[in-house]
Design a protein around this motif. Structure first.
Motif, PDB file in Angstrom:
ATOM      1  N   LYS A 169       0.816  -1.213   0.000  1.00 23.41           N
ATOM      2  CA  LYS A 169       0.000   0.000   0.000  1.00 23.41           C
ATOM      3  C   LYS A 169       0.856   1.273   0.000  1.00 23.41           C
ATOM      4  O   LYS A 169       0.642   2.195   0.785  1.00 23.41           O
ATOM      5  CB  LYS A 169      -0.951   0.025   1.212  1.00 23.41           C
ATOM      6  CG  LYS A 169      -1.752  -1.244   1.419  1.00 23.41           C
ATOM      7  CD  LYS A 169      -2.603  -1.588   0.196  1.00 23.41           C
ATOM      8  CE  LYS A 169      -3.377  -2.881   0.407  1.00 23.41           C
ATOM      9  NZ  LYS A 169      -4.012  -3.366  -0.837  1.00 23.41           N
ATOM     10  N   LYS A 228       2.330   4.679  -1.810  1.00 22.75           N
ATOM     11  CA  LYS A 228       1.828   5.678  -2.752  1.00 22.75           C
ATOM     12  C   LYS A 228       2.966   6.163  -3.646  1.00 22.75           C
ATOM     13  O   LYS A 228       3.895   6.817  -3.166  1.00 22.75           O
ATOM     14  CB  LYS A 228       1.222   6.860  -2.006  1.00 22.75           C
ATOM     15  CG  LYS A 228       0.599   7.906  -2.928  1.00 22.75           C
ATOM     16  CD  LYS A 228      -0.107   8.988  -2.132  1.00 22.75           C
ATOM     17  CE  LYS A 228      -0.806   9.969  -3.060  1.00 22.75           C
ATOM     18  NZ  LYS A 228      -1.542  11.009  -2.316  1.00 22.75           N
ATOM     19  N   LEU A 287       4.578   8.671  -6.346  1.00 27.06           N
ATOM     20  CA  LEU A 287       4.365  10.075  -6.720  1.00 27.06           C
ATOM     21  C   LEU A 287       5.295  10.422  -7.871  1.00 27.06           C
ATOM     22  O   LEU A 287       6.515  10.518  -7.690  1.00 27.06           O
ATOM     23  CB  LEU A 287       4.648  10.990  -5.524  1.00 27.06           C
ATOM     24  CG  LEU A 287       3.726  10.841  -4.308  1.00 27.06           C
ATOM     25  CD1 LEU A 287       4.338  11.513  -3.093  1.00 27.06           C
ATOM     26  CD2 LEU A 287       2.357  11.416  -4.616  1.00 27.06           C
ATOM     27  N   ASP A 316       2.489  14.489 -11.023  1.00 31.38           N
ATOM     28  CA  ASP A 316       1.281  14.240 -10.229  1.00 31.38           C
ATOM     29  C   ASP A 316       0.920  15.459  -9.384  1.00 31.38           C
ATOM     30  O   ASP A 316       1.796  16.171  -8.899  1.00 31.38           O
ATOM     31  CB  ASP A 316       1.479  13.037  -9.300  1.00 31.38           C
ATOM     32  CG  ASP A 316       1.578  11.719 -10.046  1.00 31.38           C
ATOM     33  OD1 ASP A 316       1.238  11.701 -11.245  1.00 31.38           O
ATOM     34  OD2 ASP A 316       2.004  10.720  -9.438  1.00 31.38           O
ATOM     35  N   ASP A 362      -0.189  15.458  -6.397  1.00 29.96           N
ATOM     36  CA  ASP A 362       0.219  15.259  -5.009  1.00 29.96           C
ATOM     37  C   ASP A 362       1.737  15.305  -4.814  1.00 29.96           C
ATOM     38  O   ASP A 362       2.205  15.237  -3.679  1.00 29.96           O
ATOM     39  CB  ASP A 362      -0.301  13.914  -4.489  1.00 29.96           C
ATOM     40  CG  ASP A 362      -1.815  13.905  -4.333  1.00 29.96           C
ATOM     41  OD1 ASP A 362      -2.398  15.008  -4.267  1.00 29.96           O
ATOM     42  OD2 ASP A 362      -2.406  12.817  -4.289  1.00 29.96           O
ATOM     43  N   TYR A 367       8.420   7.425  -3.539  1.00 34.46           N
ATOM     44  CA  TYR A 367       7.579   6.389  -2.947  1.00 34.46           C
ATOM     45  C   TYR A 367       7.279   6.798  -1.510  1.00 34.46           C
ATOM     46  O   TYR A 367       8.191   7.055  -0.731  1.00 34.46           O
ATOM     47  CB  TYR A 367       8.296   5.040  -2.983  1.00 34.46           C
ATOM     48  CG  TYR A 367       8.672   4.606  -4.385  1.00 34.46           C
ATOM     49  CD1 TYR A 367       7.741   4.009  -5.225  1.00 34.46           C
ATOM     50  CD2 TYR A 367       9.959   4.820  -4.877  1.00 34.46           C
ATOM     51  CE1 TYR A 367       8.073   3.628  -6.520  1.00 34.46           C
ATOM     52  CE2 TYR A 367      10.306   4.445  -6.165  1.00 34.46           C
ATOM     53  CZ  TYR A 367       9.360   3.846  -6.980  1.00 34.46           C
ATOM     54  OH  TYR A 367       9.698   3.477  -8.251  1.00 34.46           O
ATOM     55  N   LYS A 410       4.888   6.278   2.136  1.00 32.72           N
ATOM     56  CA  LYS A 410       3.978   5.515   2.980  1.00 32.72           C
ATOM     57  C   LYS A 410       3.718   6.328   4.239  1.00 32.72           C
ATOM     58  O   LYS A 410       4.655   6.704   4.940  1.00 32.72           O
ATOM     59  CB  LYS A 410       4.565   4.146   3.329  1.00 32.72           C
ATOM     60  CG  LYS A 410       3.533   3.225   3.981  1.00 32.72           C
ATOM     61  CD  LYS A 410       4.017   1.789   4.067  1.00 32.72           C
ATOM     62  CE  LYS A 410       2.890   0.895   4.592  1.00 32.72           C
ATOM     63  NZ  LYS A 410       3.325  -0.504   4.713  1.00 32.72           N
TER      64      LYS A 410
END
Length: 364
Positions: free
Chosen positions: A75, A77, A79, A83, A85, A101, A103
């Motif tokens: 899980k 995320k 980026l 993007d 975010d 990367y 988390k």
């Protein structure tokens, strides 16, 4: 956009952040980079015969496939540079990683982000300063960034967690491990109050050359970098130099003139690479945060006349936003920092804008 191709582009050997940006700019997307033919790739500045061979040999696809599975399983995320975010402060840096990367649960675009760095060999003096610093920063609702290392880094994360302040650890390795291992418990707590961030894929170990790369992310993520305690050589001074190169504010706590782990801070202050700090109010003043000063009611502004095209772009942003820091101004206008700096200087000389503490500008 293809996450698969984004990861593949980021892990191409010999393709750094700057060259990856050139490729994206030239071809428009990461997918098109891998579809491009040799005669087109060879026209991109910085692409030589060896780099061309790497681009045409898609061995990186198997690494991208493995990383996609890792991201999904844990899980994480991803980026990519384009993007929404992706950290906007970091994106303004020319050497920003094309892929990150993450988390955790922190907002990487929080209104106030502060890096706290220092020696791994922290003294009682340094730890006490760090403890008081973090406690006094709490009123600003910041995000605290550091490198999860021993010493000052660990103290900054620890105190932040104690006070419920979100804190980010920037890693010099992949998210499949924690280094140093003694900080694993703290790192796990940070996932619920901040997070862990890296540009390195899973399987990457913390080798020496990765730490300066990690330091540029720490500097680039933040509005301000604070050096608590540092020797004349080491990662803290590298981070401070990088922050200066990104046009970010740097602060350093002074120490005894013969103390090994204050020599770096004293050097930064002496050479005007850092503002001297003895209390949090010093940051408040220089950065223009001024939490205790009542903000006067807004008056009706009008845009200056006879502006150049670039001046008009800047004026429009300041008109709609009020006061804006130079890095955000670069992001919002899309102007390169060198071009922005020249235009801002001209507007100041003409009396169109004024400079506030912390490299913040507003219309007159």
């Amino acid at each position: 956009m293809s996450l698969f191709h984004q990861i593949a582009l980021s892990c191409l050997p010999g393709i750094g952040s700057v060259l990856a940006r050139n490729l994206l700019s030239y071809f428009g997307s990461e997918e098109e980079v891998f579809k491009a033919k040799s005669q087109h790739l060879g026209k991109v500045p910085g692409i030589g015969p060896k780099t061309l061979e790497l681009l045409l040999n898609h061995e990186v696809f198997k690494f991208a496939e493995a990383e996609l599975k890792f991201i999904d399983k844990y899980k994480i995320k991803p980026l990519f540079l384009t993007d929404d975010d992706y950290p906007k402060r970091l994106r303004n840096c020319a050497d920003a990683p094309v892929m990150l990367y993450f988390k955790g649960n922190a907002d990487l675009n929080k209104s106030k982000i502060i890096s706290v760095v220092g020696t791994r060999n922290a003294t009682d003096y340094g730890r006490e300063i760090c403890k008081n610093l973090i406690a006094n920063l709490q009123v600003y609702d910041p995000l605290i960034v550091s490198g999860l290392a021993y010493g000052i880094d660990g103290a900054a994360h620890k105190e932040s967690l104690k006070l419920g302040i979100p804190t980010i650890g920037v890693l010099a390795h992949g998210l499949d491990r924690i280094y140093p291992a003694q900080h694993r418990t703290m790192a796990e707590k940070m996932l619920d109050c901040g997070g862990l961030l890296t540009e390195f894929m899973s399987g990457t170990i913390p080798v020496t050359q990765n730490f300066p790369k990690r330091n540029r992310i720490i500097a680039g993520l933040s509005d301000v970098t604070i050096v608590v305690e540092a020797s004349i050589k080491g990662g803290a001074l590298i981070t401070a130099e990088l922050a200066n190169s990104y046009n970010r504010d740097v602060f350093a706590f002074p120490g005894k003139i013969n103390d090994e782990f204050s020599l770096g801070c004293n050097y930064l202050i002496k050479t005007h690479r850092a503002n001297l700090i003895t209390k949090v109010e010093d940051i408040d003043y220089i950065m223009g945060w001024n939490r205790d000063i009542e903000v006067p009611a807004k008056t009706q502004l009008s845009l200056p006349l006879n502006l150049s095209a670039d001046e008009q772009i800047i004026a429009n942003v300041l008109f709609s936003k009020g006061s804006v820091a130079v890095d955000e101004l670069s992001f919002l206008t899309g102007l390169q920092q060198s071009r922005l700096a020249v235009t801002i200087l001209g507007m100041e000389m003409k009396g169109n804008i004024i400079s506030l503490p912390g490299k913040v500008y507003k219309l007159v």
